[in-house]
Design a protein around this motif. Structure first.
Motif, PDB file in Angstrom:
ATOM      1  N   ALA A 178       0.841  -1.196   0.134  1.00  0.00           N
ATOM      2  CA  ALA A 178       0.048   0.031   0.126  1.00  0.00           C
ATOM      3  C   ALA A 178       0.804   1.447   0.022  1.00  0.00           C
ATOM      4  N   ARG A 179       0.503   2.148  -0.727  1.00  0.00           N
ATOM      5  CA  ARG A 179       1.110   3.583  -0.660  1.00  0.00           C
ATOM      6  C   ARG A 179       0.960   4.096   0.760  1.00  0.00           C
ATOM      7  N   TYR A 180      -0.213   4.243   1.327  1.00  0.00           N
ATOM      8  CA  TYR A 180      -0.512   4.702   2.719  1.00  0.00           C
ATOM      9  C   TYR A 180      -1.252   3.515   3.431  1.00  0.00           C
ATOM     10  N   ALA A 181      -1.212   3.500   4.717  1.00  0.00           N
ATOM     11  CA  ALA A 181      -1.932   2.587   5.543  1.00  0.00           C
ATOM     12  C   ALA A 181      -2.581   3.701   6.681  1.00  0.00           C
ATOM     13  N   ILE A 182      -3.976   3.497   6.830  1.00  0.00           N
ATOM     14  CA  ILE A 182      -4.499   4.443   7.710  1.00  0.00           C
ATOM     15  C   ILE A 182      -4.780   3.295   8.775  1.00  0.00           C
ATOM     16  N   VAL A 183      -4.338   3.394  10.108  1.00  0.00           N
ATOM     17  CA  VAL A 183      -4.675   2.579  11.048  1.00  0.00           C
ATOM     18  C   VAL A 183      -5.189   3.114  12.315  1.00  0.00           C
ATOM     19  N   ASP A 184      -6.539   3.583  12.281  1.00  0.00           N
ATOM     20  CA  ASP A 184      -7.356   4.113  13.110  1.00  0.00           C
ATOM     21  C   ASP A 184      -8.143   3.284  13.897  1.00  0.00           C
ATOM     22  N   PRO A 185      -7.999   3.022  15.252  1.00  0.00           N
ATOM     23  CA  PRO A 185      -8.537   2.392  16.005  1.00  0.00           C
ATOM     24  C   PRO A 185     -10.038   2.781  16.341  1.00  0.00           C
ATOM     25  N   GLU A 186     -10.625   3.863  16.007  1.00  0.00           N
ATOM     26  CA  GLU A 186     -11.646   4.701  16.221  1.00  0.00           C
ATOM     27  C   GLU A 186     -12.779   3.654  15.199  1.00  0.00           C
ATOM     28  N   LEU A 187     -12.121   3.300  14.118  1.00  0.00           N
ATOM     29  CA  LEU A 187     -12.964   2.744  13.110  1.00  0.00           C
ATOM     30  C   LEU A 187     -13.123   0.985  13.758  1.00  0.00           C
ATOM     31  N   MET A 188     -12.546   0.635  14.587  1.00  0.00           N
ATOM     32  CA  MET A 188     -12.678  -0.841  15.120  1.00  0.00           C
ATOM     33  C   MET A 188     -13.637  -0.711  16.375  1.00  0.00           C
ATOM     34  N   LEU A 189     -14.271   0.222  16.847  1.00  0.00           N
ATOM     35  CA  LEU A 189     -14.999   0.190  17.935  1.00  0.00           C
ATOM     36  C   LEU A 189     -16.303  -0.685  17.817  1.00  0.00           C
ATOM     37  N   THR A 190     -16.518  -0.718  16.585  1.00  0.00           N
ATOM     38  CA  THR A 190     -18.061  -1.323  16.584  1.00  0.00           C
ATOM     39  C   THR A 190     -17.796  -2.964  16.089  1.00  0.00           C
ATOM     40  N   VAL A 191     -16.699  -3.388  16.077  1.00  0.00           N
ATOM     41  CA  VAL A 191     -16.592  -4.760  15.667  1.00  0.00           C
ATOM     42  C   VAL A 191     -16.833  -5.694  16.793  1.00  0.00           C
ATOM     43  N   PRO A 192     -17.773  -6.566  16.488  1.00  0.00           N
ATOM     44  CA  PRO A 192     -18.463  -7.628  17.620  1.00  0.00           C
ATOM     45  C   PRO A 192     -17.565  -8.349  18.265  1.00  0.00           C
ATOM     46  N   PRO A 193     -17.883  -8.406  19.595  1.00  0.00           N
ATOM     47  CA  PRO A 193     -16.626  -9.319  20.351  1.00  0.00           C
ATOM     48  C   PRO A 193     -16.185 -10.502  19.815  1.00  0.00           C
ATOM     49  N   THR A 194     -17.164 -11.565  19.261  1.00  0.00           N
ATOM     50  CA  THR A 194     -16.564 -12.739  18.608  1.00  0.00           C
ATOM     51  C   THR A 194     -15.669 -12.581  17.462  1.00  0.00           C
ATOM     52  N   PHE A 195     -15.981 -11.620  16.663  1.00  0.00           N
ATOM     53  CA  PHE A 195     -15.175 -11.340  15.515  1.00  0.00           C
ATOM     54  C   PHE A 195     -13.817 -10.507  15.846  1.00  0.00           C
ATOM     55  N   THR A 196     -13.739  -9.731  16.968  1.00  0.00           N
ATOM     56  CA  THR A 196     -12.899  -9.050  17.655  1.00  0.00           C
ATOM     57  C   THR A 196     -11.697 -10.205  18.171  1.00  0.00           C
ATOM     58  N   ALA A 197     -12.404 -11.123  18.737  1.00  0.00           N
ATOM     59  CA  ALA A 197     -11.331 -12.219  19.312  1.00  0.00           C
ATOM     60  C   ALA A 197     -10.881 -12.969  17.963  1.00  0.00           C
ATOM     61  N   TYR A 198     -11.606 -13.511  17.084  1.00  0.00           N
ATOM     62  CA  TYR A 198     -11.205 -14.259  15.748  1.00  0.00           C
ATOM     63  C   TYR A 198     -10.016 -13.451  15.410  1.00  0.00           C
ATOM     64  N   GLN A 199     -10.158 -12.183  14.820  1.00  0.00           N
ATOM     65  CA  GLN A 199      -9.128 -11.292  14.272  1.00  0.00           C
ATOM     66  C   GLN A 199      -7.987 -11.239  15.165  1.00  0.00           C
TER      67      GLN A 199
END
Length: 393
Positions: A178-199
């Protein structure tokens, strides 16, 4: 013992931290017309990240088109469709907004768009790919990650499934970063618990595997231990309380470090084994599949005593400061899975039969055999099938 030399090239400019998406418009854009790739779900629309991204690109003077056909295990067909869409509309760069599947598919679209072929597998490896060199350079692409799992924002290959041949393999080039990577944890706040764990466990296994791999080296060890420590401490917190921005930030950092782990060293055959599982059973989330086989997989290496000191150090990084034996790692891994509520996952719940073990073992080696070369010691298909059987429930 880790190698004392390494090669590392990570040309992606990373913007890390809460609120960084708002800085996208300040960056020099690599083109004038972007295909924005999102998943076939509704999360990016529902949480506002799509509208925010499109607004940022408009502020930067970029025309945008949205492609929304990428599934949880990105397929050859969907990736080709996206590339054809970009060709048809004259897009000159790609923006990935989503999790690992979206980033994997988008980076391969960027690779495929400028090529003369209409068959992605002309540029794939594995058992049936032609492995042709690229006729033209890849399009630039930008990664905006909304999950913490694959580290795909900072590596140069994407995992694509060919459902017709039951192949799930990495497609990429040494320059498809990638030319740029935006890693903004604010965008991750709505990930459900199960998928938070899997990821989170997917990110963890990138670093656990890398730490015991043959290509491990001083640089990779540094990022791997950082990832292991941050996930061991913060993933249970993020699973329990997804709105905890501090926890999300630490897990996001661990994920990006695990992406660098893959660039600086390698995953091992555990990832090949899971790719075979989800190639035959596409409904299986990648992280869940890794969790299912992980204890049996690492127990196999602990029992062979090929790198006991490595397992002791990983146990310590996961929080067992008093670890002195390799077996302590299995206990630490089990504790973490229990703390995240994923210790009870069963292969049978996704239709995987115990009798498939040898089929999966052969497929994993035929399609992703390169990762077996990174294992701490050689294995047979019978031994790999035995790991599947030990993990089966």
């Amino acid at each position: 013992m880790a190698q004392l030399s390494y090669r590392f090239w990570g040309p992606t400019q990373v913007l890390f931290g809460a609120g960084q998406l708002d800085n996208l418009h300040t960056l020099p854009m690599p083109g004038k017309k972007a295909m924005v790739v999102i998943s076939n779900g509704k999360s990016t629309s529902a949480n506002g990240s799509l509208d925010r991204t499109l607004d940022q690109l408009r502020q930067a003077g970029v025309e945008t088109l949205v492609f929304d056909r990428v599934g949880a295990n990105p397929t050859k067909e969907a990736t080709e469709e996206g590339a054809f869409f970009a060709r048809e509309h004259g897009c000159d760069f790609v923006v990935a907004l989503g999790g690992g599947s979206v980033m994997d598919s988008a980076k391969v679209m960027a690779l495929f768009v400028p090529q003369p072929s209409n068959d992605l597998w002309d540029y794939a490896g594995g058992k049936t790919g032609k492995g042709l060199p690229l006729a033209n350079p890849e399009l630039p692409w930008i990664a905006i990650t909304t999950t913490a799992g694959t580290g795909s924002e900072v590596d140069s290959a994407g995992v694509i499934s060919n459902e017709a041949t039951h192949e799930k393999i990495g497609v990429g080039t040494p320059t498809d970063f990638a030319r740029y990577a935006i890693v903004d944890p604010e965008l991750m706040l709505t990930v459900p618990p199960t998928f938070t764990a899997y990821q989170g466990f997917d990110a963890l296994f990138h670093s656990l595997e890398g730490y015991i791999s043959k290509p491990a080296n001083p640089f990779s060890e540094m990022v791997q231990l950082a990832a292991i420590e941050n996930i061991g401490t913060w993933l249970p917190v993020a699973v329990k309380d997804g709105s905890n921005l501090e926890a999300r930030t630490h897990v996001a950092f661990a994920n990006t470090m695990s992406g660098y782990s893959m660039v600086a060293s390698s995953c091992t055959s555990e990832h090949s084994m899971e790719h075979a599982m989800s190639a035959y059973h596409p409904a299986l989330p990648h992280g869940a599949g890794l969790i299912m086989i992980s204890r049996a997989y690492f127990q196999f290496w602990v029992d062979r005593h090929v790198c006991d000191d490595r397992f002791v150090r990983m146990a310590q990084a996961l929080g067992r400061a008093d670890a002195t034996e390799a077996q302590d790692f299995i206990g630490a891994l089990t504790d973490l899975q229990r703390a995240c509520g994923v210790d009870g996952l069963r292969m049978s719940d996704y239709g995987i039969a115990r009798e498939e073990a040898m089929t999966l073992a052969i497929n994993s080696r035929e399609t992703m055999g390169v990762l077996y070369l990174a294992d701490p010691a050689e294995t047979t298909n019978e031994e790999i099938a035995g790991i599947y059987e030990s993990a089966w429930r």
